[in-house]
Write a protein that holds these residues in place. Sequence first.
Motif, PDB file in Angstrom:
ATOM      1  N   ASN A  28     -18.584 -61.283 -16.049  1.00  0.00           N
ATOM      2  CA  ASN A  28     -18.358 -61.524 -17.460  1.00  0.00           C
ATOM      3  C   ASN A  28     -19.217 -62.650 -18.009  1.00  0.00           C
ATOM      4  O   ASN A  28     -19.028 -63.058 -19.140  1.00  0.00           O
ATOM      5  N   ASN A  54     -15.117 -58.535 -24.608  1.00  0.00           N
ATOM      6  CA  ASN A  54     -14.750 -57.625 -25.700  1.00  0.00           C
ATOM      7  C   ASN A  54     -14.083 -58.322 -26.879  1.00  0.00           C
ATOM      8  O   ASN A  54     -14.166 -57.842 -28.000  1.00  0.00           O
ATOM      9  N   GLU A  55     -13.401 -59.428 -26.649  1.00  0.00           N
ATOM     10  CA  GLU A  55     -12.648 -60.072 -27.720  1.00  0.00           C
ATOM     11  C   GLU A  55     -13.512 -60.911 -28.663  1.00  0.00           C
ATOM     12  O   GLU A  55     -13.017 -61.464 -29.627  1.00  0.00           O
ATOM     13  N   ASN A  98     -25.006 -54.929 -30.151  1.00  0.00           N
ATOM     14  CA  ASN A  98     -24.546 -55.519 -28.884  1.00  0.00           C
ATOM     15  C   ASN A  98     -24.844 -57.012 -28.802  1.00  0.00           C
ATOM     16  O   ASN A  98     -24.656 -57.630 -27.762  1.00  0.00           O
TER      17      ASN A  98
END
Length: 181
Positions: A28, A54-55, A98
Amino acid sequence: MQKKTLTPERAGLRILAVFLSVSMVSSNSLQISPVPPKPRVGEDVILSVTGIPNEVRFYDWYRGNDIAADNQILSYNRNDSKVSPGKRFFKEAEIQSNGSLKIVNVTKEFQDKYTFSILANGLQNKEVILEVDDSLVTTPGPNSGLSGGAIAGIVIAVVVVVIAAIVGGVYAFKFNKSGPL
């Protein structure tokens, strides 16, 4: 109180838990890499970002030595895809969904330190140095070579030289046959 002993099974489970924790943290983590690694002047480059949680709702890109507001290129809101230009915004910069930053038609002036910043479990920044290759590459283009006028001039010059050689040869041949006057 009874003391627990560490059995081989428990030791293996602890090692597995530590390994999984470390691998999850490393998978991550933010990474940035320029693609291509050292673009030539005139090429496009993408400062490709991976490992974004993702958050995350906002991405920020900065150019220079720190993440001060004066160095902000742009901010991107993932919720509504809104791009807000910063003080160091330049028209060649394009944010991708992205978080990657695309720079079109790179020049030597774009060589600098770039910082990508997100807020997820605290502020996370990742820096990358963009190096630009400004060495000249000579490749013939579709219009390279001589112009039509230059080619015509060369052809005329060659024809004149050939005619002069023929006339000179004929004169020399006749002069040798008849002798001096």
